[in-house]
Structure formats: C-alpha cells, structure tokens
Design an enzyme around this catalytic site. Structure first.
Site, PDB file in Angstrom:
ATOM      1  N   HIS A  70      17.268 -15.738 -17.927  1.00  0.00           N
ATOM      2  CA  HIS A  70      17.320 -15.500 -16.483  1.00  0.00           C
ATOM      3  C   HIS A  70      18.513 -16.254 -15.888  1.00  0.00           C
ATOM      4  CE1 HIS A  70      14.381 -14.394 -12.994  1.00  0.00           C
ATOM      5  NE2 HIS A  70      15.629 -14.191 -12.637  1.00  0.00           N
ATOM      6  N   GLU A 123       8.393 -12.352 -19.345  1.00  0.00           N
ATOM      7  CA  GLU A 123       9.646 -13.014 -18.955  1.00  0.00           C
ATOM      8  C   GLU A 123      10.090 -14.020 -20.010  1.00  0.00           C
ATOM      9  OE1 GLU A 123      11.697 -15.427 -15.228  1.00  0.00           O
ATOM     10  OE2 GLU A 123       9.670 -14.636 -15.037  1.00  0.00           O
ATOM     11  N   ARG A 149      14.903  -6.304 -13.907  1.00  0.00           N
ATOM     12  CA  ARG A 149      13.562  -6.817 -14.169  1.00  0.00           C
ATOM     13  C   ARG A 149      13.123  -6.339 -15.548  1.00  0.00           C
ATOM     14  NH1 ARG A 149      14.555  -9.968 -10.942  1.00  0.00           N
ATOM     15  NH2 ARG A 149      13.471 -10.505  -8.998  1.00  0.00           N
TER      16      ARG A 149
END
Length: 328
Positions: free
Chosen positions: A286, A267, A239
């Site tokens: 991701h 993100e 994360r």
C-alpha cells in the site's frame, strides 16, 4: 482524526497556518464524538468546521446533534465514505476532500510501474542476479520497451487522468474504459474509449483506477484475466477487491502474465502466498499513496480549503454527494 494521522500529516507549518485562519486548538484531537469529556463537548458544540483525517469516527445523526453550528468538513485525506454519512447531506454540510492531492503520488507510482513493466526491469534484474554475468539482451529481451505500446486504464478518475497527463511525453497508445467518461472528455484527454474486454485484450499493460463498488468487485476474474495477451502486466493501485486474487495467482504462477500489486484482497496476503516470491510479481505494501513527506501535501490542501471557506468561497475540491455512488 487519530493521533498518528495528526503527527504524520500536519507539520508545525501547516498547523500554524490553520491556527492563523481560525480559532482552533491544534492540540485537541477528537477520536470519539460521544466522549463524555465536558470540555470536548463544549468545543464540539461551538465547532463551525471540522478538519478530519484517517481515523475519524462516523459523522452520524448522534454526532451531528452535538455540533449544531457545524457548517463544513475539510478532509485531509482521500475518500470521505468512511465518516461522512447521509446525515451530513441532510444538514447541507459542505464537505471537501484532499483526494486530488493524494492522487498525485499514486499516479507517479503508476507511471513508473507502466514504464518499468514494458521495459521488463523486474525480469531483467532477476536474470542478472541469477547469472552474475552479462545478459544477452537481444536474445533474452527481444520485445521489451515502451515504444508504441498500448496502455489500458480502467477508470478515468482523478488518478487515471493524472496518469494520462504524465504519459503524454511517451510514445504509447492509451485506451480508457469508464462508463462515465464522455466522448468529448475522451477527445480532450487524447485517449481512445474502449469497452472493457476490448481494452483488456489489446493492452500490454492494464492499470486499475476504478472505485470499490459492488459493480466493480472482482471485475478482473479468471475469464477477464484470460483475455490479457501473453506477457501483459496488470497494475492495481486501486482496491484489492477489483481482482480475484486466486485467479490472478494461477495466471502469474504460469508465467503468462506479470503483475504490480499495491493493493490485494485480503489487504495483507497470507504469509505463504506465492505472490510474495514470484519473479514476475512486484508486490508493495500500500505504498503508492501519500507517505512520508508527501503527506504534507494533504495538510496544504486542507489549509487551502479552510482559507477559501474563511473568504466565503466554495471549496475547490467539494464532494458531490450525487457522485459518491460511482466514485471512491
């Protein structure tokens, strides 16, 4: 789950298998447990098992009151923290996760990143692109390679343990920091337990596999990043919150450290972030988790668990509510 999740994860074969195991309408998707649709309310009232995925709304007390017969939730994805609430555990509802299936591609990505990092593949590619001629490897890359390198893993999670397994054929030393890893488990895994700062200071590559918790937020701050040896690589497939992005950016801009980042905080980085363009940073969107054909492994895992349920067996990947405070 969301329509996008159903279409991406569940192919015709897995839907047919689920339909053979239970009374189910595989065309019906629930995106709001409070929807007034009378047909949906009737189906929820009769539901014994929910198959969930990304986009599932929270299963709170209000939602559960609409499902008096609910006995189990089979999650066709990883973490259940987004939709499983305390009300589920109060009802003693069984919960299964496909986190073990999702761990496989993340571990594969990680191992590839470790091997490429020590081999300086990204740096070599940039050097070749710039020169457009033969690169003097002995002068330019005198210390590259994976032989007798030290890999530090932060977290002996499902992914961390799979990484350990996949690294066994290689001549690398593996250090692990995990406060929940016993000495016996470490011996069985064939790794050396280490304090976090010691691991960071001794590793050529540090790979993060810890959950997102208050205690892990920005655990890699400026002080800890400064402990990494010159030329070391930080890999983050966990994360983004585990790393202080500003501190890491300062380090990699100097060229002292390298980074492979599949997760960042935020993100999606600002468009002007230096991390997009630095030659010693590999930034991916991701990408490490299940995508494309790998998503069907999640559907298979869910179908396997549903089959166990129909046979009266406990879930193979049952979620332990007591472990959620230190897991993803």
């Amino acid at each position: 789950m969301s329509p996008e999740t159903r279409d991406a994860v569940f192919g015709g074969e897995s839907l047919a298998r689920i339909a053979a195991l239970a009374e189910v309408d595989t065309d019906v998707l629930v995106t709001d447990f409070g929807a007034p649709d009378p047909v949906l309310r009737r189906m929820l009232a009769e539901a014994e098992v929910l198959v969930t995925g990304w986009g599932c709304p929270p299963l709170d007390r209000a939602a559960l009151r609409r499902m008096p017969r609910l006995e189990a939730v089979v999650h066709a994805a990883g973490s259940v923290k987004h939709h499983i609430t305390g009300a589920c555990w109060e009802r003693d509802i069984q919960v299964s996760t496909a986190a073990a299936a999702n761990a496989l591609p993340v571990a594969e990505y990680t191992v590839a990143a470790i091997l490429f990092a020590n081999k300086r593949v990204l740096e070599g590619a940039h050097a070749y692109r710039r020169s457009r001629q033969r690169v003097n490897l002995l002068d330019g890359f005198p210390t590259v390679g994976n032989f007798r390198r030290t890999v530090g893993l932060v977290g002996a999670s499902r992914i961390g343990r799979r990484v350990i397994e996949l690294l066994r054929p290689f001549d690398v030393r593996i250090l692990v920091h995990d406060p929940y890893l016993s000495a016996r488990d470490a011996r069985e895994l064939g790794v050396e337990q280490s304090g976090l700062d010691s691991l960071v200071s001794r590793s050529d590559v540090v790979s993060l596999h810890a959950p997102e918790l208050p205690a892990t937020r920005r655990m890699f701050d400026a002080a800890r990043l400064s402990l990494m040896p010159d030329g070391a690589t930080l890999i983050n497939t966990a994360r983004g919150s585990l790393v202080d992005t500003d501190a890491l950016t300062k380090e990699v801009r100097t060229g002292r450290l390298h980074a492979v980042l599949d997760h960042t905080e935020p993100e999606v980085l600002p468009a002007d972030s230096p991390l997009f363009d630095l030659p010693n940073v590999l930034l991916t969107p991701h990408l490490a988790g299940s995508i494309g054909g790998e998503l069907h492994r999640l559907a298979d895992s869910a179908a396997d668990e549903l089959e166990r349920y129909t046979q009266g067996l406990t879930f193979r990947h049952r979620v332990d509510p007591d472990a959620l405070h230190h897991s993803a």
